[in-house]
Design an enzyme around this catalytic site. Structure first.
Site, PDB file in Angstrom:
ATOM      1  CG  ASP A   1     -54.175  51.167   0.627  1.00 18.73           C
ATOM      2  OD1 ASP A   1     -54.122  50.707   1.802  1.00 18.73           O
ATOM      3  OD2 ASP A   1     -54.027  52.374   0.370  1.00 18.73           O
TER       4      ASP A   1
ATOM      5  CG  ASP B   1     -52.415  48.715   3.752  1.00 14.58           C
ATOM      6  OD1 ASP B   1     -53.641  48.808   3.794  1.00 14.58           O
ATOM      7  OD2 ASP B   1     -51.665  49.693   3.572  1.00 14.58           O
TER       8      ASP B   1
ATOM      9  CG  ASN C   1     -50.935  53.194   0.921  1.00 19.26           C
ATOM     10  OD1 ASN C   1     -51.150  54.337   1.332  1.00 19.26           O
ATOM     11  ND2 ASN C   1     -51.067  52.123   1.672  1.00 19.26           N
TER      12      ASN C   1
ATOM     13  CB  THR D   1     -56.246  48.924   6.283  1.00 19.65           C
ATOM     14  OG1 THR D   1     -55.899  47.959   5.283  1.00 19.65           O
ATOM     15  CG2 THR D   1     -56.677  48.226   7.559  1.00 19.65           C
TER      16      THR D   1
ATOM     17  CG  PHE E   1     -53.696  58.394   1.955  1.00 22.54           C
ATOM     18  CD1 PHE E   1     -53.371  59.187   0.871  1.00 22.54           C
ATOM     19  CD2 PHE E   1     -53.983  57.044   1.728  1.00 22.54           C
ATOM     20  CE1 PHE E   1     -53.324  58.660  -0.420  1.00 22.54           C
ATOM     21  CE2 PHE E   1     -53.934  56.505   0.441  1.00 22.54           C
ATOM     22  CZ  PHE E   1     -53.604  57.318  -0.636  1.00 22.54           C
ATOM     23  CG  ASN E   2     -56.732  54.801   4.328  1.00 20.13           C
ATOM     24  OD1 ASN E   2     -55.973  54.741   3.372  1.00 20.13           O
ATOM     25  ND2 ASN E   2     -56.598  54.050   5.413  1.00 20.13           N
TER      26      ASN E   2
ATOM     27  CG  HIS F   1     -51.250  54.841  10.139  1.00 20.94           C
ATOM     28  ND1 HIS F   1     -51.386  55.919  10.963  1.00 20.94           N
ATOM     29  CD2 HIS F   1     -50.236  55.154   9.278  1.00 20.94           C
ATOM     30  CE1 HIS F   1     -50.515  56.859  10.646  1.00 20.94           C
ATOM     31  NE2 HIS F   1     -49.805  56.426   9.613  1.00 20.94           N
ATOM     32  CG  ASP F   2     -53.354  50.263   7.303  1.00 23.09           C
ATOM     33  OD1 ASP F   2     -53.986  51.280   7.650  1.00 23.09           O
ATOM     34  OD2 ASP F   2     -52.869  50.114   6.169  1.00 23.09           O
TER      35      ASP F   2
HETATM   36  C1  BDR Z   1     -53.270  55.331   6.043  1.00 20.98           C
HETATM   37  O1  BDR Z   1     -52.918  55.769   4.745  1.00 20.98           O
HETATM   38  C2  BDR Z   1     -52.049  54.842   4.150  1.00 20.98           C
HETATM   39  O2  BDR Z   1     -50.955  55.507   3.589  1.00 20.98           O
HETATM   40  C3  BDR Z   1     -51.671  53.841   5.202  1.00 20.98           C
HETATM   41  O3  BDR Z   1     -51.544  52.547   4.627  1.00 20.98           O
HETATM   42  C4  BDR Z   1     -52.818  53.902   6.175  1.00 20.98           C
HETATM   43  O4  BDR Z   1     -53.872  53.043   5.776  1.00 20.98           O
HETATM   44  C5  BDR Z   1     -52.669  56.284   7.051  1.00 20.98           C
HETATM   45  O5  BDR Z   1     -53.148  57.576   6.843  1.00 20.98           O
HETATM   46 CA    CA Z   2     -53.534  51.307   4.095  1.00 22.05          CA
END
Ligand code: BDR
Ligand code: CA
Length: 307
Positions: free
Chosen positions: A11, A16, A40, A125, A166-167, A238-239
């Site tokens: 996303d 990403d 996102n 991701t 979040f994901n 993160h991703d």
């Molecule tokens: C994840 O949430 C999204 O905002 C980022 O792209 C990442 O995949 C981090 O919590």
């Molecule tokens: Ca992401």
């Protein structure tokens, strides 16, 4: 050495986009398809970003397909306050001219994995919606994937709520289905990803990449600042960690665990409840990153793309 094939469901999204760049620039990886999900930012924007990145970076023979606009049952949530309303911060890329794949992302995931059972690594991701729908439609996806790696969850904390990352928070029902699909989920969660922050020294190394560093990598890797964190150590990527795991699992120390996703809790929806003592693990959880090795690897790949 043959490259490891990789399908990235994402996303984009600042990190990403950096994960897409890694998948494209690591010679040990072959990006075979990119699928998009609303997360996102809205699906229209995550898909536009994926299409523009494909042309800007030049992997024009790789299909990009759009999937779910929102979660299985809940109202859509986004993280536009982190990634900017367009999804990739201040970065403006030339409009894409090549078309979206006409298939839905879910069909592209199924068809791609079916075409080469055991050969293609699936990396997610964004919210797990497309993956859950693919598993519902074709449960053998869980057998066909060479491995399944997510950026999502955590075992100590959340970032969207105190309990949830979040994901997973964005679509807990999808994540719960995915963790119960009978495969091993490699859960690259916050406890791992927050070890690799873009501090000033890493930013300088990114700037040294030249135009790609100045115009794409640094803007993506430094857009967000947490106004509430007095100990701000830099933006997380993160991703990128999830894609890195496919190529360089040696950089990660990982522990088996049973992970269940909380879908009923009033305060804990989206929490990844992680039992490291379980005798019936469904996940492998990277807990420690070789941070110096990680940056040498990632920036080395980016340098190839930059030259
Ligand atoms: C994840 O949430 C999204 O905002 C980022 O792209 C990442 O995949 C981090 O919590
Ligand atoms: Ca992401």
């Amino acid at each position: 050495m043959t490259a490891a094939k990789l399908l990235l469901d994402c996303d984009p999204g600042l990190d990403d986009a950096l994960a897409i760049l890694l998948a494209h620039s690591d010679p040990a990886l072959e990006l075979v398809a990119v699928t998009t999900v609303g997360g996102n930012v809205v699906l229209e924007n995550t898909t536009r970003n994926a299409l523009e990145l494909r042309e800007h970076l030049g992997f024009t023979d790789v299909p990009v397909a759009a999937g779910a606009a929102g979660p299985l049952v809940r109202e859509a949530k986004n993280a536009a306050e982190v990634h900017g309303p367009g999804g990739i911060g201040d970065v403006i890329l030339p409009p894409a001219t090549l078309p979206l794949d006409p298939r839905n992302a879910v069909d592209l995931i199924i068809e791609t994995l079916r075409s080469a059972p055991g050969e293609i690594h699936l990396v997610a991701t964004g919210p797990m919606t497309n993956i859950a729908l693919a598993i519902r439609q074709e449960p053998r996806v869980a057998e066909w994937a060479a491995s399944f790696v997510i950026m999502g969850g955590s075992f100590t904390r959340g970032n969207t709520t105190p309990a949830a990352e979040f994901n997973i928070y964005a679509d807990p029902e999808a994540a719960a289905e995915v963790f119960r699909a009978g495969w091993q989920v490699v859960m690259v969660g916050l406890d791992l990803t927050l070890q690799a922050l873009v501090d000033d020294a890493i930013k300088d190394r990114m700037l040294a990449l030249g135009t790609l560093g100045r115009e794409l990598v640094v803007p993506l890797a430094t857009f967000w600042k947490d106004p509430q964190d007095p100990d701000w150590g830099g933006q997380a990527v993160h991703d990128v960690c999830a894609v890195a795991y496919i190529s360089r699992p040696d950089l990660f120390t990982s522990v088996p665990a049973r992970v269940e996703v909380e879908t009923a809790g009033e305060w804990t929806a989206g929490m990844t409840v992680t039992d490291f003592r379980s005798s019936i693990p469904n996940a492998l959880v990277p807990v420690k990153l070789d941070v110096a090795g990680f940056w040498d690897y990632v920036l080395g790949c980016y340098a190839r793309a930059a030259s």
